[in-house]
Design an enzyme around this catalytic site. Structure first.
Site, PDB file in Angstrom:
ATOM      1  N   ASP A   1       0.884  -1.166   0.000  1.00 46.48           N
ATOM      2  CA  ASP A   1       0.000   0.000   0.000  1.00 46.48           C
ATOM      3  C   ASP A   1       0.921   1.215   0.000  1.00 46.48           C
ATOM      4  OD1 ASP A   1      -1.720   2.099   0.376  1.00 46.48           O
ATOM      5  OD2 ASP A   1      -2.547   1.408   2.270  1.00 46.48           O
ATOM      6  N   HIS A   2       1.055   1.854  -1.161  1.00 46.31           N
ATOM      7  CA  HIS A   2       2.086   2.892  -1.279  1.00 46.31           C
ATOM      8  C   HIS A   2       1.841   4.073  -0.350  1.00 46.31           C
ATOM      9  CE1 HIS A   2      -0.882   4.538  -4.199  1.00 46.31           C
ATOM     10  NE2 HIS A   2      -0.393   5.688  -3.826  1.00 46.31           N
TER      11      HIS A   2
ATOM     12  N   HIS B   1      -6.297   2.586   1.496  1.00 49.80           N
ATOM     13  CA  HIS B   1      -5.478   3.731   1.908  1.00 49.80           C
ATOM     14  C   HIS B   1      -5.988   4.390   3.190  1.00 49.80           C
ATOM     15  CE1 HIS B   1      -3.336   3.214  -1.696  1.00 49.80           C
ATOM     16  NE2 HIS B   1      -4.082   3.932  -2.499  1.00 49.80           N
TER      17      HIS B   1
END
Length: 483
Positions: free
Chosen positions: A177-178, A240
């Site tokens: 999950d950037h 996110h």
């Protein structure tokens, strides 16, 4: 000599590789963090030679990498290689296996496989790699990095986990999950647990509510066909924003290890009240920006939301009764991400306010992008002789001002390096992924029922749909303006 280290990027001819992955690896090399023995192998069906692949990555990195330097690129490019093959076809892994045999020698090589491919290929590619024996740690680690989205709902996420677990141990899987790789997201933990000033106040006694916002100015554009099958609740809220919520709400682990950190995050998710069929519709508001139906690939009757706002309750001793408001959308007034902690007002105010004026209570705002920093808002006395007038002011910390000599690293730099080093702290565990879907699935279902209202249309460049205001109680203060 250290054993060989090979990073294999499947889908190397795709956009993510040229725009994010190779520039991140180049930056790691320039900063001295990429191990000197590391080599990068791009794998895709497109027929490139090594030099053609290097030339294409040169142009992409020149466009997207920070502080690009031709001489440094030349040194980095010697590490880049390419294997043209369709790995999903029978015998498709043989060219890659041949590259390993020719280039890694007899020692115990370490390999990191990065799946930069379409989500529907994750189970197939994970299985093919396992059946080819590429999961076997013969003297060196074998790890696999999987991009989002991880599943489309709870059922598909469970199925994907089960498929991967047939060939890969959980500690070999790195679900990326950037957003968790952003420096300012990680700073949430330092801000809370390395400062005596804030942690004692981080609970229901002093905090009124929390707002987490990820706003985008752009519309869906060329991603419309993909986006219409996903929508903002799946694309942003499920992974996110829920991940950021866990960082804000978690208790401090006894020791800072990956498992302890992820255990505390899971405790937060398990404390969130799972919406029921009856309550789900009351805790969500959705909208579509004006003109969404005209985007290429979007059906004229699409109900896919481009804006979503959700109210969640974390019911544990720390957060009892404190609502968490999450919102994200496209086509809004500005691009930014932030966490706003709204504190309660003083129980008794000594200073009279002018008629009609309300006290702006203290708040802490953690800005995740683009102007990364922290703001503490508090009341001050306006310098006047006659009486006492109050005015809120900000005490601000700005990352770029404080560390102007250091460019903030891209999220992918940190996450790729962590995967190489075996630190899974910022990656999603299987139970965390599945619990997040358990929370969001009923909310998505509530917006898709026949009797549910259609997403409210909002103008491009606005604050979003008005219906989101109804998530707040009448005295709740409302959303922070998108500015």
């Amino acid at each position: 000599m250290p054993s060989p280290l090979t990073l294999v990027i499947f889908g190397a001819s795709g956009d993510l590789t040229g725009r994010k992955l190779i520039p991140a690896l180049y930056s790691l090399k320039v900063k001295g963090f990429l191990p000197p023995e590391a080599r990068i192998v791009g794998v895709a069906r497109t027929h490139f030679s090594d030099d053609e692949f290097r030339a294409q990555m040169h142009d992409k990195s020149k466009e997207f990498a920070e502080h690009f330097d031709e001489a440094k690129w030349s040194d980095f490019a010697s590490r880049l290689h390419y294997v043209a093959t369709d790995v999903t076809a029978p015998g498709g892994m043989k060219p890659l296996d041949g590259w390993f045999t020719a280039n890694e020698g007899a020692g115990g090589a370490r390999r990191l496989f990065y799946l930069s491919v379409a989500p529907e290929l994750y189970p197939q590619l994970g299985t093919i790699l396992g059946e080819a024996g590429f999961n076997q740690e013969n003297g060196g680690f074998r790890r696999i990095v999987i991009e989002k989205p991880f599943g489309h709902d709870l059922e598909s996420a469970k199925e994907l986990n089960a498929t991967l677990h047939r060939h890969w141990r959980e500690d070999q899987l790195y679900r990326i999950d950037h957003y968790l790789g952003k420096e300012t997201v990680q700073n949430i933990l330092v801000f809370r647990f390395a400062n005596t000033l804030f942690e004692p106040l981080w609970n229901y006694q002093y905090i009124d509510h929390v707002q987490i916002t990820v706003a985008e100015k752009v519309t869906v554009g060329k991603r419309a066909k993909y986006y219409d099958g996903s929508g903002v609740l799946r694309d942003m809220i499920q992974n996110h924003l829920l991940s950021i919520l866990t960082m804000v709400a978690m208790d401090d682990p006894t020791r800072f290890t990956a498992e302890n950190l992820r255990n505390e995050k899971l405790k937060v998710l398990n404390s969130i009240l799972t919406p029921t069929n009856k309550t789900a519709a009351k805790c969500v508001a959705v909208g579509q920006y004006d003109g969404y139906h005209k985007e290429p690939g979007v059906p004229a009757d699409s109900r896919t939301p481009t804006y979503g706002a959700v109210r969640l309750q974390v019911e544990n001793r720390r957060w009892h009764g404190v609502p968490f408001y999450l919102r994200s959308g496209k086509g809004l007034a500005a691009r930014y991400s932030e966490v706003m902690i709204q504190f309660r007002c003083p129980s008794h105010l000594l200073f009279p306010l002018p008629p009609g004026q309300q006290l702006q209570c203290n708040r802490v705002t953690i800005v995740l992008q683009p102007n990364e920093g922290i703001q503490l808002n508090f009341q001050t006395k306006v310098p006047e002789v006659d009486g006492v007038s109050l005015q809120p002011r900000d005490l601000s910390f700005d990352y770029k001002e404080a560390y102007h000599e250091e460019a903030l690293p891209e999220a992918y730099e940190r996450l790729i390096l962590d995967a190489i080093q075996g630190d899974a702290s910022l990656f999603m565990r299987s139970d965390e992924i599945e619990r997040a879907w358990e929370i969001v699935d009923p909310i998505i279902a509530a917006t898709q029922r026949p009797e549910a209202p259609a997403p409210e249309t909002y103008p491009i460049g606005s604050q979003g749909p008005k219906c989101a205001d109804a998530l707040f109680p009448p005295e709740g203060g409302g959303w922070q303006p998108i500015k």
